[in-house]
Design a protein around this motif. Structure first.
Motif, PDB file in Angstrom:
ATOM      1  N   GLU A  95       0.814  -1.220   0.000  1.00  0.00           N
ATOM      2  CA  GLU A  95       0.000   0.000   0.000  1.00  0.00           C
ATOM      3  C   GLU A  95       0.847   1.270   0.000  1.00  0.00           C
ATOM      4  N   LYS A  96       2.132   1.140   0.299  1.00  0.00           N
ATOM      5  CA  LYS A  96       3.017   2.308   0.299  1.00  0.00           C
ATOM      6  C   LYS A  96       3.403   2.740  -1.115  1.00  0.00           C
ATOM      7  N   LEU A  97       3.188   1.878  -2.102  1.00  0.00           N
ATOM      8  CA  LEU A  97       3.702   2.150  -3.443  1.00  0.00           C
ATOM      9  C   LEU A  97       2.641   2.758  -4.361  1.00  0.00           C
ATOM     10  N   GLY A  98       1.579   2.018  -4.618  1.00  0.00           N
ATOM     11  CA  GLY A  98       0.479   2.594  -5.391  1.00  0.00           C
ATOM     12  C   GLY A  98       0.719   2.643  -6.888  1.00  0.00           C
ATOM     13  N   PHE A  99      -0.238   3.277  -7.577  1.00  0.00           N
ATOM     14  CA  PHE A  99      -0.246   3.295  -9.039  1.00  0.00           C
ATOM     15  C   PHE A  99       0.930   4.060  -9.637  1.00  0.00           C
ATOM     16  N   PRO A 100       1.303   5.237  -9.104  1.00  0.00           N
ATOM     17  CA  PRO A 100       2.457   5.941  -9.695  1.00  0.00           C
ATOM     18  C   PRO A 100       3.728   5.091  -9.696  1.00  0.00           C
ATOM     19  N   TRP A 101       3.965   4.359  -8.612  1.00  0.00           N
ATOM     20  CA  TRP A 101       5.128   3.481  -8.582  1.00  0.00           C
ATOM     21  C   TRP A 101       5.013   2.391  -9.646  1.00  0.00           C
ATOM     22  N   ALA A 102       3.822   1.796  -9.763  1.00  0.00           N
ATOM     23  CA  ALA A 102       3.630   0.731 -10.754  1.00  0.00           C
ATOM     24  C   ALA A 102       3.934   1.239 -12.158  1.00  0.00           C
ATOM     25  N   MET A 103       3.503   2.455 -12.462  1.00  0.00           N
ATOM     26  CA  MET A 103       3.765   3.022 -13.782  1.00  0.00           C
ATOM     27  C   MET A 103       5.251   3.323 -13.964  1.00  0.00           C
ATOM     28  N   PHE A 104       5.899   3.813 -12.914  1.00  0.00           N
ATOM     29  CA  PHE A 104       7.345   4.050 -12.977  1.00  0.00           C
ATOM     30  C   PHE A 104       8.083   2.748 -13.280  1.00  0.00           C
ATOM     31  N   ALA A 105       7.731   1.681 -12.569  1.00  0.00           N
ATOM     32  CA  ALA A 105       8.406   0.403 -12.759  1.00  0.00           C
ATOM     33  C   ALA A 105       8.153  -0.151 -14.155  1.00  0.00           C
ATOM     34  N   TYR A 106       6.899  -0.095 -14.599  1.00  0.00           N
ATOM     35  CA  TYR A 106       6.546  -0.673 -15.901  1.00  0.00           C
ATOM     36  C   TYR A 106       7.152   0.131 -17.039  1.00  0.00           C
ATOM     37  N   ARG A 107       7.026   1.461 -16.980  1.00  0.00           N
ATOM     38  CA  ARG A 107       7.578   2.299 -18.051  1.00  0.00           C
ATOM     39  C   ARG A 107       9.101   2.226 -18.070  1.00  0.00           C
ATOM     40  N   GLY A 108       9.719   2.164 -16.896  1.00  0.00           N
ATOM     41  CA  GLY A 108      11.167   2.025 -16.848  1.00  0.00           C
ATOM     42  C   GLY A 108      11.622   0.733 -17.494  1.00  0.00           C
ATOM     43  N   TRP A 109      10.928  -0.368 -17.182  1.00  0.00           N
ATOM     44  CA  TRP A 109      11.266  -1.648 -17.786  1.00  0.00           C
ATOM     45  C   TRP A 109      11.054  -1.596 -19.298  1.00  0.00           C
ATOM     46  N   GLN A 110       9.948  -0.982 -19.757  1.00  0.00           N
ATOM     47  CA  GLN A 110       9.685  -0.886 -21.193  1.00  0.00           C
ATOM     48  C   GLN A 110      10.800  -0.145 -21.928  1.00  0.00           C
ATOM     49  N   ARG A 111      11.178   0.997 -21.398  1.00  0.00           N
ATOM     50  CA  ARG A 111      12.189   1.817 -22.075  1.00  0.00           C
ATOM     51  C   ARG A 111      13.550   1.108 -22.115  1.00  0.00           C
ATOM     52  N   LEU A 112      13.913   0.473 -21.021  1.00  0.00           N
ATOM     53  CA  LEU A 112      15.195  -0.215 -20.992  1.00  0.00           C
ATOM     54  C   LEU A 112      15.165  -1.485 -21.844  1.00  0.00           C
ATOM     55  N   SER A 113      14.016  -2.131 -21.953  1.00  0.00           N
ATOM     56  CA  SER A 113      13.888  -3.278 -22.852  1.00  0.00           C
ATOM     57  C   SER A 113      14.063  -2.841 -24.305  1.00  0.00           C
ATOM     58  N   TRP A 114      13.529  -1.667 -24.648  1.00  0.00           N
ATOM     59  CA  TRP A 114      13.728  -1.128 -25.994  1.00  0.00           C
ATOM     60  C   TRP A 114      15.212  -0.893 -26.239  1.00  0.00           C
ATOM     61  N   LEU A 115      15.903  -0.328 -25.265  1.00  0.00           N
ATOM     62  CA  LEU A 115      17.343  -0.107 -25.380  1.00  0.00           C
ATOM     63  C   LEU A 115      18.080  -1.433 -25.573  1.00  0.00           C
ATOM     64  N   ASP A 116      17.701  -2.438 -24.802  1.00  0.00           N
ATOM     65  CA  ASP A 116      18.327  -3.750 -24.936  1.00  0.00           C
ATOM     66  C   ASP A 116      18.136  -4.320 -26.341  1.00  0.00           C
ATOM     67  N   GLU A 117      16.893  -4.269 -26.825  1.00  0.00           N
ATOM     68  CA  GLU A 117      16.567  -4.891 -28.108  1.00  0.00           C
ATOM     69  C   GLU A 117      17.199  -4.157 -29.289  1.00  0.00           C
ATOM     70  N   HIS A 118      17.134  -2.839 -29.268  1.00  0.00           N
ATOM     71  CA  HIS A 118      17.509  -2.066 -30.457  1.00  0.00           C
ATOM     72  C   HIS A 118      18.953  -1.576 -30.446  1.00  0.00           C
ATOM     73  N   VAL A 119      19.596  -1.569 -29.286  1.00  0.00           N
ATOM     74  CA  VAL A 119      20.965  -1.049 -29.218  1.00  0.00           C
ATOM     75  C   VAL A 119      21.920  -2.087 -28.623  1.00  0.00           C
ATOM     76  N   LEU A 120      21.687  -2.480 -27.377  1.00  0.00           N
ATOM     77  CA  LEU A 120      22.665  -3.293 -26.659  1.00  0.00           C
ATOM     78  C   LEU A 120      22.810  -4.699 -27.235  1.00  0.00           C
ATOM     79  N   SER A 121      21.715  -5.264 -27.770  1.00  0.00           N
ATOM     80  CA  SER A 121      21.804  -6.609 -28.343  1.00  0.00           C
ATOM     81  C   SER A 121      22.713  -6.654 -29.565  1.00  0.00           C
ATOM     82  N   ARG A 122      22.966  -5.507 -30.168  1.00  0.00           N
ATOM     83  CA  ARG A 122      23.818  -5.452 -31.362  1.00  0.00           C
ATOM     84  C   ARG A 122      25.297  -5.338 -31.033  1.00  0.00           C
TER      85      ARG A 122
END
Length: 319
Positions: A269-296
């Motif tokens: 209950e200390k985290l809430g929706f803003p934290w969930a969005m931070f975690a999910y969006r952070g993972w999405q953006r870094l996954s894009w970096l992994d796929e399109h840049v770092l994997s190469r």
């Protein structure tokens, strides 16, 4: 179906240290009721997209497959979301844990999916030869003691030309840094929340103790980590063809493991929706970096997750 043991005794936990299959049953029965919440599993567009993207990242064949079998299904996350995404029409979920199978079948019924469930060992799959079109699993191969036998069973139950797809398997290097990050985050969070101003962020000690007991079992249920080449060799050794292993999540894993560990160490209950969005969006953006840049530019063995696919060859007289 046997009733799941939601609260194993210390004696059972101690016995499981020398019996990985018992450890898997105890740990996953223990986790079954809260597993979806713990790992942010859902059966909506977010997780449908995640599951289908994992499948398509490694498999050139996107179906739809008539009948799919999932090994180590847990609560059904991978297969149920693949079915909703059009990859398979009918499904069978299997797991060593009766509790997990029970939840997976219940989840499938709630989604209106054509799915049956079996308590089953991946080393002795209770299915006829040449009976399914697709075998899938997510984060399951590293729990199976005898992978040579498991892959022989996978090839046995697949129809000729049928495919297997496994995702979410830890690489050797990825598992090392993920564990170290998780341990450091757990220690820092549980230590700092002992301090007066931060005590409101501390979970009750009984919950922390239970998490520690679960972690002790988790260390037993994890039987393998993989170099990508080793994972390919298991599949090739069983007779599969068109075998391919890809990896994903480097920056996303360096971010994600501390985030997940922190979430497990503080009251939700200390985290809430803003934290969930931070975690999910952070993972999405870094996954894009992994796929399109770092994997190469980085070796595939540095990434955390391995995905492997292969095909059961058709008999020579069918060619």
């Amino acid at each position: 179906m046997a009733a799941p043991n939601a609260n194993p005794t210390q004696a059972e936990v101690d016995a499981a240290r020398n019996d990985p299959k018992l450890a898997n049953v105890l740990y996953h029965d223990w986790e079954a009721g809260t597993y979806d919440e713990k790992w942010s599993i859902s059966y909506d567009e977010r997780c449908i997209t995640f599951a289908v993207d994992r499948f398509r990242a490694v498999s050139p064949d996107h179906g739809p497959f008539e009948h799919a079998l999932e090994l180590g299904s847990g609560t059904g996350f991978f297969l149920l979301n693949l079915m909703q995404g059009g990859i398979a029409k009918r499904g069978t979920v299997t797991d060593l844990s009766p509790g997990m199978v029970e939840v997976a079948v219940r989840n499938a019924e709630g989604l209106g999916l054509d799915v049956d469930g079996k308590v089953a060992d991946a080393e002795t799959i209770p299915m006829p030869d040449d009976s399914v079109d697709l075998v899938v699993g997510h984060a399951v191969l590293h729990h199976i003691p005898d992978l040579d036998q498991a892959f022989r069973e996978i090839l046995r139950v697949l129809k000729p030309g049928g495919r297997f797809v496994f995702a979410g398997e830890p690489t050797r290097i990825g598992d090392l840094y993920a564990r170290k990050l998780g341990q450091a985050t757990w220690w820092a969070t549980t230590t700092l929340t002992k301090l007066g101003p931060l005590q409101g962020w501390r979970r009750p000690q009984a919950e922390l103790d239970e998490s520690s007991r679960a972690a002790a079992l988790e260390a037993v249920v994890d039987q393998h980590v993989f170099d990508p080449e080793r994972l390919e060799r298991f599949a090739l050794g069983a007779g599969a063809v068109d075998v391919r292993c890809v990896t994903e999540e480097f920056a996303a894993a360096l971010f994600g493991w501390p985030v997940r560990t922190f979430e497990a160490a503080v009251p939700p209950e200390k985290l809430g929706f803003p934290w969930a969005m931070f975690a999910y969006r952070g993972w999405q953006r870094l996954s894009w970096l992994d796929e399109h840049v770092l994997s190469r530019v980085l070796p595939r063995g540095l990434f955390y997750n391995a995905l492997v696919t292969g095909v059961k060859p058709a008999p020579p007289d069918a060619l």
